[in-house]
Write a protein that holds these residues in place. Structure first.
Motif, PDB file in Angstrom:
ATOM      1  N   GLU A  17       0.963  -1.200  -0.090  1.00  0.00           N
ATOM      2  CA  GLU A  17      -0.181  -0.250   0.062  1.00  0.00           C
ATOM      3  C   GLU A  17       0.860   1.206  -0.060  1.00  0.00           C
ATOM      4  O   GLU A  17       2.050   1.254   0.196  1.00  0.00           O
ATOM      5  CB  GLU A  17      -0.932  -0.037   1.466  1.00  0.00           C
ATOM      6  N   GLU A  18       0.503   2.278  -0.286  1.00  0.00           N
ATOM      7  CA  GLU A  18       0.993   3.681  -0.325  1.00  0.00           C
ATOM      8  C   GLU A  18       1.828   3.865   0.736  1.00  0.00           C
ATOM      9  O   GLU A  18       3.150   4.288   0.905  1.00  0.00           O
ATOM     10  CB  GLU A  18       0.159   4.676  -0.540  1.00  0.00           C
ATOM     11  N   ASP A  19       1.069   3.667   2.180  1.00  0.00           N
ATOM     12  CA  ASP A  19       1.747   4.046   3.236  1.00  0.00           C
ATOM     13  C   ASP A  19       3.073   2.970   3.736  1.00  0.00           C
ATOM     14  O   ASP A  19       3.998   3.476   4.082  1.00  0.00           O
ATOM     15  CB  ASP A  19       0.875   3.988   4.579  1.00  0.00           C
ATOM     16  N   GLU A  20       3.008   1.730   3.011  1.00  0.00           N
ATOM     17  CA  GLU A  20       4.078   0.856   3.205  1.00  0.00           C
ATOM     18  C   GLU A  20       5.225   1.099   2.258  1.00  0.00           C
ATOM     19  O   GLU A  20       6.521   0.998   2.393  1.00  0.00           O
ATOM     20  CB  GLU A  20       3.431  -0.568   2.721  1.00  0.00           C
ATOM     21  N   ILE A  21       5.005   1.674   0.942  1.00  0.00           N
ATOM     22  CA  ILE A  21       5.908   2.059   0.293  1.00  0.00           C
ATOM     23  C   ILE A  21       6.486   3.164   0.645  1.00  0.00           C
ATOM     24  O   ILE A  21       7.742   3.468   0.325  1.00  0.00           O
ATOM     25  CB  ILE A  21       5.175   2.491  -1.242  1.00  0.00           C
ATOM     26  N   SER A  22       5.785   4.272   1.208  1.00  0.00           N
ATOM     27  CA  SER A  22       6.288   5.273   1.958  1.00  0.00           C
ATOM     28  C   SER A  22       7.551   5.070   3.074  1.00  0.00           C
ATOM     29  O   SER A  22       8.405   5.554   3.024  1.00  0.00           O
ATOM     30  CB  SER A  22       5.511   6.324   2.639  1.00  0.00           C
ATOM     31  N   GLU A  23       6.933   4.020   3.868  1.00  0.00           N
ATOM     32  CA  GLU A  23       7.899   3.484   4.925  1.00  0.00           C
ATOM     33  C   GLU A  23       8.919   2.636   4.314  1.00  0.00           C
ATOM     34  O   GLU A  23      10.321   3.064   4.774  1.00  0.00           O
ATOM     35  CB  GLU A  23       6.939   2.527   5.701  1.00  0.00           C
ATOM     36  N   LEU A  24       8.827   2.028   3.166  1.00  0.00           N
ATOM     37  CA  LEU A  24      10.071   1.319   2.423  1.00  0.00           C
ATOM     38  C   LEU A  24      11.206   2.340   2.248  1.00  0.00           C
ATOM     39  O   LEU A  24      12.120   2.292   2.369  1.00  0.00           O
ATOM     40  CB  LEU A  24       9.560   0.412   1.207  1.00  0.00           C
ATOM     41  N   THR A  25      10.639   3.373   1.501  1.00  0.00           N
ATOM     42  CA  THR A  25      11.334   4.626   1.006  1.00  0.00           C
ATOM     43  C   THR A  25      12.188   5.165   2.269  1.00  0.00           C
ATOM     44  O   THR A  25      13.274   5.483   1.931  1.00  0.00           O
ATOM     45  CB  THR A  25      10.620   5.525   0.262  1.00  0.00           C
ATOM     46  N   CYS A  26      11.590   5.215   3.293  1.00  0.00           N
ATOM     47  CA  CYS A  26      12.264   5.913   4.455  1.00  0.00           C
ATOM     48  C   CYS A  26      13.166   4.993   5.034  1.00  0.00           C
ATOM     49  O   CYS A  26      14.286   5.518   5.443  1.00  0.00           O
ATOM     50  CB  CYS A  26      11.132   6.277   5.286  1.00  0.00           C
ATOM     51  N   ILE A  27      12.906   3.649   5.043  1.00  0.00           N
ATOM     52  CA  ILE A  27      13.908   2.588   5.616  1.00  0.00           C
ATOM     53  C   ILE A  27      15.059   2.987   4.804  1.00  0.00           C
ATOM     54  O   ILE A  27      16.239   2.613   5.306  1.00  0.00           O
ATOM     55  CB  ILE A  27      13.272   1.269   5.587  1.00  0.00           C
ATOM     56  N   ILE A  28      15.049   2.753   3.339  1.00  0.00           N
ATOM     57  CA  ILE A  28      16.170   2.970   2.345  1.00  0.00           C
ATOM     58  C   ILE A  28      16.755   4.091   2.564  1.00  0.00           C
ATOM     59  O   ILE A  28      18.318   4.145   2.580  1.00  0.00           O
ATOM     60  CB  ILE A  28      15.660   2.692   0.941  1.00  0.00           C
ATOM     61  N   SER A  29      16.033   5.171   2.547  1.00  0.00           N
ATOM     62  CA  SER A  29      16.790   6.446   2.974  1.00  0.00           C
ATOM     63  C   SER A  29      17.673   6.592   4.070  1.00  0.00           C
ATOM     64  O   SER A  29      18.858   7.051   4.160  1.00  0.00           O
ATOM     65  CB  SER A  29      15.792   7.509   2.940  1.00  0.00           C
ATOM     66  N   THR A  30      17.058   6.123   5.284  1.00  0.00           N
ATOM     67  CA  THR A  30      17.687   6.245   6.492  1.00  0.00           C
ATOM     68  C   THR A  30      18.896   5.350   6.429  1.00  0.00           C
ATOM     69  O   THR A  30      19.953   5.503   6.863  1.00  0.00           O
ATOM     70  CB  THR A  30      16.680   5.822   7.538  1.00  0.00           C
ATOM     71  N   MET A  31      18.685   4.111   5.937  1.00  0.00           N
ATOM     72  CA  MET A  31      19.873   3.207   5.805  1.00  0.00           C
ATOM     73  C   MET A  31      20.946   3.742   5.233  1.00  0.00           C
ATOM     74  O   MET A  31      22.246   3.669   5.744  1.00  0.00           O
ATOM     75  CB  MET A  31      19.248   1.875   5.208  1.00  0.00           C
ATOM     76  N   ASN A  32      20.690   4.550   4.111  1.00  0.00           N
ATOM     77  CA  ASN A  32      21.854   4.880   3.161  1.00  0.00           C
ATOM     78  C   ASN A  32      22.629   6.163   4.204  1.00  0.00           C
ATOM     79  O   ASN A  32      23.696   6.098   4.226  1.00  0.00           O
ATOM     80  CB  ASN A  32      21.213   5.486   1.938  1.00  0.00           C
ATOM     81  N   ALA A  33      21.777   6.929   4.767  1.00  0.00           N
ATOM     82  CA  ALA A  33      22.145   7.907   5.794  1.00  0.00           C
ATOM     83  C   ALA A  33      23.281   7.246   6.926  1.00  0.00           C
ATOM     84  O   ALA A  33      24.175   7.682   7.201  1.00  0.00           O
ATOM     85  CB  ALA A  33      21.364   8.786   6.178  1.00  0.00           C
ATOM     86  N   TRP A  34      22.761   6.188   7.499  1.00  0.00           N
ATOM     87  CA  TRP A  34      23.343   5.552   8.568  1.00  0.00           C
ATOM     88  C   TRP A  34      24.706   4.918   8.034  1.00  0.00           C
ATOM     89  O   TRP A  34      25.740   4.733   8.416  1.00  0.00           O
ATOM     90  CB  TRP A  34      22.590   4.405   9.341  1.00  0.00           C
ATOM     91  N   ASN A  35      24.792   4.266   6.656  1.00  0.00           N
ATOM     92  CA  ASN A  35      25.670   3.724   6.114  1.00  0.00           C
ATOM     93  C   ASN A  35      26.944   4.941   5.954  1.00  0.00           C
ATOM     94  O   ASN A  35      27.964   4.516   6.045  1.00  0.00           O
ATOM     95  CB  ASN A  35      25.386   3.184   4.690  1.00  0.00           C
ATOM     96  N   ARG A  36      26.335   5.951   5.365  1.00  0.00           N
ATOM     97  CA  ARG A  36      27.519   6.778   5.240  1.00  0.00           C
ATOM     98  C   ARG A  36      28.200   7.298   6.416  1.00  0.00           C
ATOM     99  O   ARG A  36      29.260   7.716   6.578  1.00  0.00           O
ATOM    100  CB  ARG A  36      26.878   8.150   4.325  1.00  0.00           C
ATOM    101  N   LEU A  37      27.337   7.460   7.599  1.00  0.00           N
ATOM    102  CA  LEU A  37      27.807   7.880   8.990  1.00  0.00           C
ATOM    103  C   LEU A  37      28.848   6.720   9.505  1.00  0.00           C
ATOM    104  O   LEU A  37      29.910   6.874   9.826  1.00  0.00           O
ATOM    105  CB  LEU A  37      26.833   8.089   9.736  1.00  0.00           C
ATOM    106  N   GLY A  38      28.587   5.546   9.059  1.00  0.00           N
ATOM    107  CA  GLY A  38      29.161   4.147   9.365  1.00  0.00           C
ATOM    108  C   GLY A  38      30.549   4.271   8.942  1.00  0.00           C
ATOM    109  O   GLY A  38      31.568   3.911   9.371  1.00  0.00           O
ATOM    110  N   ILE A  39      30.522   4.528   7.607  1.00  0.00           N
ATOM    111  CA  ILE A  39      31.548   4.353   6.692  1.00  0.00           C
ATOM    112  C   ILE A  39      32.708   5.617   7.135  1.00  0.00           C
ATOM    113  O   ILE A  39      33.889   5.351   7.276  1.00  0.00           O
ATOM    114  CB  ILE A  39      31.183   4.510   5.108  1.00  0.00           C
ATOM    115  N   ALA A  40      31.992   6.710   7.494  1.00  0.00           N
ATOM    116  CA  ALA A  40      32.765   7.865   7.820  1.00  0.00           C
ATOM    117  C   ALA A  40      33.478   7.573   9.188  1.00  0.00           C
ATOM    118  O   ALA A  40      34.678   7.651   9.338  1.00  0.00           O
ATOM    119  CB  ALA A  40      31.919   9.064   8.026  1.00  0.00           C
ATOM    120  N   GLN A  41      32.888   7.027  10.179  1.00  0.00           N
ATOM    121  CA  GLN A  41      33.543   6.682  11.426  1.00  0.00           C
ATOM    122  C   GLN A  41      34.299   5.616  11.451  1.00  0.00           C
ATOM    123  O   GLN A  41      35.242   5.648  12.303  1.00  0.00           O
ATOM    124  CB  GLN A  41      32.240   6.447  12.415  1.00  0.00           C
TER     125      GLN A  41
END
Length: 144
Positions: free
Chosen positions: A116-140
Motif C-alpha cells: 500500500e502507499e503508506d508501506e511504500i512510503s515506509e520502505l522508502t524511508c527505511i532505504i533512505s535512512t539506511m543510506n544515511a546510517w551507512n555513510r555515517l558508519g563508513i565515515a566513522q
C-alpha cells in the motif's frame, strides 16, 4: 577502529537519527525481517561492514532464513525470495544506486502489486535512512 564518535561529537544530530530509526521500528507496517533484509542489501551495496554486521544479526534475531541472507547479493538469480521481497529489494537497489528515473518508475510500479502507499512510503524511508546510517558508519569506522 573509529575515526570519530558521532553520538558523542554531535549528540543532538545522533538523537534525531536514532529517533527516526526508532519510529521506523516501533510503528512499522513493514515486517522486521523484511526491514532487516532491505537494510542488509543497502549496506552491502554501500560496502558498510559495520551496518552489514548489525543488520545481519538483527535479521537472525527476527527469525530470518539464513539462506536468504547468504543469497542476498545474488537475490535476482536465487530462489527463496517471494515477489514482495523482490519488489522491495529492487526498490532498495534503485534508490541506493540512484538509478534512472525510468528504472525508478518501473521499480515503483512493481511495488504497487504488493504494498500500500503508506508501506511504500515506509520502505522508502527505511532505504533512505539506511543510506544515511551507512555513510555515517563508513565515515566513522575504518574496520568493523
Amino acid at each position: 577502529m573509529s575515526r570519530f564518535n558521532f553520538p558523542e561529537a554531535t549528540p543532538k544530530l545522533f538523537k534525531a537519527m536514532f529517533d527516526l530509526a526508532t519510529v521506523l521500528g516501533t510503528e512499522a507496517k513493514i515486517a522486521p525481517v523484511l526491514r532487516d533484509l532491505i537494510e542488509c542489501r543497502v549496506s552491502q551495496i554501500n560496502q558498510c561492514a559495520f551496518c552489514q554486521r548489525m543488520h545481519s544479526q538483527s535479521f537472525a534475531e527476527h527469525g530470518g532464513d539464513p539462506m536468504k541472507l547468504a543469497m542476498l547479493p545474488v537475490w535476482r538469480a536465487a530462489s527463496g525470495f517471494d515477489d514482495a521481497e523482490r519488489a522491495a529489494l529492487d526498490w532498495a537497489e534503485s534508490l541506493t544506486e540512484v538509478a534512472s528515473q525510468e528504472r525508478i518508475s518501473q521499480s515503483h510500479r512493481a511495488l504497487l502489486d504488493h504494498f500500500e502507499e503508506d508501506e511504500i512510503s515506509e520502505l522508502t524511508c527505511i532505504i533512505s535512512t539506511m543510506n544515511a546510517w551507512n555513510r555515517l558508519g563508513i565515515a566513522q569506522h575504518e574496520f568493523a
